[in-house]
Design a protein around this motif. Structure first.
Motif, PDB file in Angstrom:
ATOM      1  N   LEU A 157       0.822  -1.213   0.000  1.00 18.36           N
ATOM      2  CA  LEU A 157       0.000   0.000   0.000  1.00 18.36           C
ATOM      3  C   LEU A 157       0.852   1.257   0.000  1.00 18.36           C
ATOM      4  CD1 LEU A 157      -2.871  -1.055   2.426  1.00 18.36           C
ATOM      5  CD2 LEU A 157      -3.000  -0.731  -0.046  1.00 18.36           C
ATOM      6  N   ILE A 158       2.000   1.212   0.676  1.00 21.94           N
ATOM      7  CA  ILE A 158       2.919   2.357   0.626  1.00 21.94           C
ATOM      8  C   ILE A 158       3.437   2.549  -0.793  1.00 21.94           C
ATOM      9  CG2 ILE A 158       5.180   3.199   1.358  1.00 21.94           C
ATOM     10  CD1 ILE A 158       2.931   3.565   3.414  1.00 21.94           C
ATOM     11  N   TYR A 159       3.766   1.446  -1.461  1.00 25.93           N
ATOM     12  CA  TYR A 159       4.219   1.533  -2.855  1.00 25.93           C
ATOM     13  C   TYR A 159       3.121   2.130  -3.727  1.00 25.93           C
ATOM     14  CZ  TYR A 159       5.395   0.006  -7.575  1.00 25.93           C
ATOM     15  OH  TYR A 159       5.641  -0.021  -8.920  1.00 25.93           O
ATOM     16  N   ARG A 160       1.887   1.643  -3.553  1.00 26.43           N
ATOM     17  CA  ARG A 160       0.785   2.164  -4.364  1.00 26.43           C
ATOM     18  C   ARG A 160       0.539   3.641  -4.075  1.00 26.43           C
ATOM     19  NH1 ARG A 160      -5.092  -0.693  -4.309  1.00 26.43           N
ATOM     20  NH2 ARG A 160      -5.402   0.462  -2.369  1.00 26.43           N
ATOM     21  N   ARG A 161       0.646   4.017  -2.806  1.00 22.42           N
ATOM     22  CA  ARG A 161       0.441   5.418  -2.436  1.00 22.42           C
ATOM     23  C   ARG A 161       1.510   6.305  -3.069  1.00 22.42           C
ATOM     24  NH1 ARG A 161      -2.003   8.450   1.718  1.00 22.42           N
ATOM     25  NH2 ARG A 161      -0.757  10.222   2.451  1.00 22.42           N
ATOM     26  N   LEU A 166       3.134  10.244  -7.063  1.00 18.24           N
ATOM     27  CA  LEU A 166       3.927  10.581  -8.241  1.00 18.24           C
ATOM     28  C   LEU A 166       3.017  10.995  -9.391  1.00 18.24           C
ATOM     29  CD1 LEU A 166       6.738  10.640  -9.624  1.00 18.24           C
ATOM     30  CD2 LEU A 166       6.347   8.254 -10.261  1.00 18.24           C
ATOM     31  N   ASN A 167       1.935  10.230  -9.580  1.00 16.29           N
ATOM     32  CA  ASN A 167       0.992  10.569 -10.652  1.00 16.29           C
ATOM     33  C   ASN A 167       0.343  11.922 -10.408  1.00 16.29           C
ATOM     34  OD1 ASN A 167       1.225   8.430 -12.468  1.00 16.29           O
ATOM     35  ND2 ASN A 167      -0.116   7.117 -11.266  1.00 16.29           N
ATOM     36  N   ARG A 168      -0.040  12.185  -9.139  1.00 16.21           N
ATOM     37  CA  ARG A 168      -0.678  13.471  -8.846  1.00 16.21           C
ATOM     38  C   ARG A 168       0.292  14.623  -9.071  1.00 16.21           C
ATOM     39  NH1 ARG A 168      -2.895  10.574  -4.505  1.00 16.21           N
ATOM     40  NH2 ARG A 168      -1.486  11.534  -2.999  1.00 16.21           N
TER      41      ARG A 168
END
Length: 449
Positions: A157-161, A166-168
């Motif tokens: 979940l930290i990786y996904r966050r 990064l995307n934002r």
């Protein structure tokens, strides 16, 4: 970077386990943790080799035993600028609010927090949970769970966050809508040369006489002015389903994929917003600002250009050049909003707007005439009324002019001018007619295309 994790559970043993497993620099093979795991999970675990069980990711863990207390912690964390990355929430926590309600409230406090629902029950389906939360991205952790499963879930979940963050961040440079149009999930998938062809409406806007305005301002004042103006217009474009392709100094290039009406409605709202903005400038002792907006609809090639170390999104099309030239004509026409025939023909119902034909032009590189229309819904009341009441006569005069019936056009435009309204386009055509009378109809009148 230390990520913060919030654990909400009414079982003190679960809270202690989560602290022991996720807290930084704790050896998960310790004897006390092993005994606690055995009592909780009813199984004997083989102790890992020395050093293997040390947590790779550093977490700061906050634990509470009720949902409302967890919400208080989330509010406090946001206030100090240290929000939680993940919340592990027990499904059932009597006598307070349950896990789903806690999660539902939590995402209103922090919409970017990752949610894990922890439960030993299967009486509520995942779909029902997703419907209540309004989000399907949450994860489920079934009790009893393995400490390694807890750690791996937290790390995932930290990786996904971090990918989302990064995307934002990249969205401020490359809009997420642009990625969707290229069928990309995130910025990491984008390659040089990715492209897609589609119909779009292209909007260009520009501040009138910006150079002379900026010369009176210091560099810092220039940046404050431009950013305050763009900060006003950006949300207007997005509200009308537009994508800001780029800022070019004080100019804006925006794309509207769904329908031309979005572009026209967006442009009209930009003009209304500018009127409100100018009221504030007037109260502060500054001069008013005027803008010109040009819109054209046609096929575009949207994609990425550049080289290995530097690339950017771009829209390549003759339609883009035409939209830019139409915006440039708003200045000599002294009008706020011009649209092309392509945009006009794409409107669901042109009669919903106040529109009049204002010119027919040959564009460089094209043999056919391009019809241009003025949209004057946001014109000041008196002039708007004049244009609406005399729309038929004005369009007849324009057609007479372009049919080289100059005497008829002269009479029609003079009749319009005699009514006393300061219509800049009536004045422009009378100047053109005067120019033709002096130099002949073969002499170029103006060269904006």
């Amino acid at each position: 970077m230390t990520h913060r994790i919030l654990v909400i559970d009414d079982d003190p043993k679960i809270l202690e386990t989560c602290r022991s497993v996720l807290a930084p620099e704790v050896n998960v093979a310790g004897e006390e943790l092993q005994a606690m795991a055995d009592s909780l999970f009813g199984s004997q675990r083989v102790a890992p080799e020395e050093g293997v069980g040390r947590v790779r990711q550093h977490f700061e863990v906050t634990t509470v035993n009720q949902g409302l207390l967890g919400l208080d912690e989330a509010v406090r964390a946001n206030k100090i600028g240290q929000p939680f990355s993940i919340a592990f929430i027990d499904m059932r926590m009597p006598p307070g609010i349950d896990g789903l309600e806690t999660a539902e409230r939590l995402v209103t406090i922090d919409p970017y927090i990752e949610i894990v629902i922890v439960t030993a029950y299967s009486d509520t389906s995942r779909q029902n949970m997703a419907d209540q939360l309004g989000d399907s991205r949450f994860l489920l952790l079934k009790k009893p769970f393995d400490p390694d499963e807890l750690t791996q879930m937290a790390q995932f979940l930290i990786y996904r966050r971090e990918i989302d963050q990064l995307n934002r961040a990249y969205e401020r440079f490359v809009p997420k809508e642009f990625l969707k149009l290229l069928s990309k999930e995130n910025i990491l998938e984008v390659q040089i040369g990715d492209h897609a062809e589609m119909p779009m409406s292209i909007l260009f806007s520009d501040i009138r006489s910006f150079t002379s305005l900026s010369e009176r301002l210091s560099p810092a004042e220039n940046f404050r002015f431009i950013n305050s103006y763009l900060g006003l217009m950006g949300p207007v474009i997005r509200r009308n389903r537009g994508i800001i392709d780029k800022f070019i100094g004080d100019a804006i290039m925006a794309l509207f994929q769904v329908e031309p009406d979005d572009a026209v409605r967006g442009a009209l709202e930009m003009i209304r917003s500018l009127r409100w903005y100018n009221q504030g400038r007037s109260r502060a002792g500054y001069s008013s600002v005027r803008i010109g907006i040009g819109i054209h609809s046609g096929n575009v090639m949207l994609g990425t250009i550049g080289e290995h170390y530097r690339m950017e999104s771009s829209v390549v099309s003759d339609a883009v050049n035409l939209a830019s030239r139409i915006e440039m004509l708003t200045k000599p026409f002294k009008t706020d909003l011009l649209i092309s025939e392509g945009t006009y023909d794409g409107l669901r119902d042109p009669s919903q707007y106040m529109i009049r034909l204002v010119d027919m032009r040959k564009v460089r590189g094209r043999s056919l005439l391009v019809r241009l229309y003025e949209v004057f819904d946001e014109e000041y009341e008196n002039l708007r009324g004049f244009k609406k009441e005399n729309l038929e006569l004005f369009e007849l005069a324009v057609k007479s002019f372009h049919a080289s019936e100059f005497e008829t056009a002269q009479s029609q435009f003079e009749h319009l001018a005699s009514m006393g309204a300061e219509d800049s386009l009536v004045e422009l055509y009378l100047e053109r007619l005067k120019h033709i009378a002096e130099y002949g109809d073969d002499a170029p009148v103006d060269e904006h295309f």
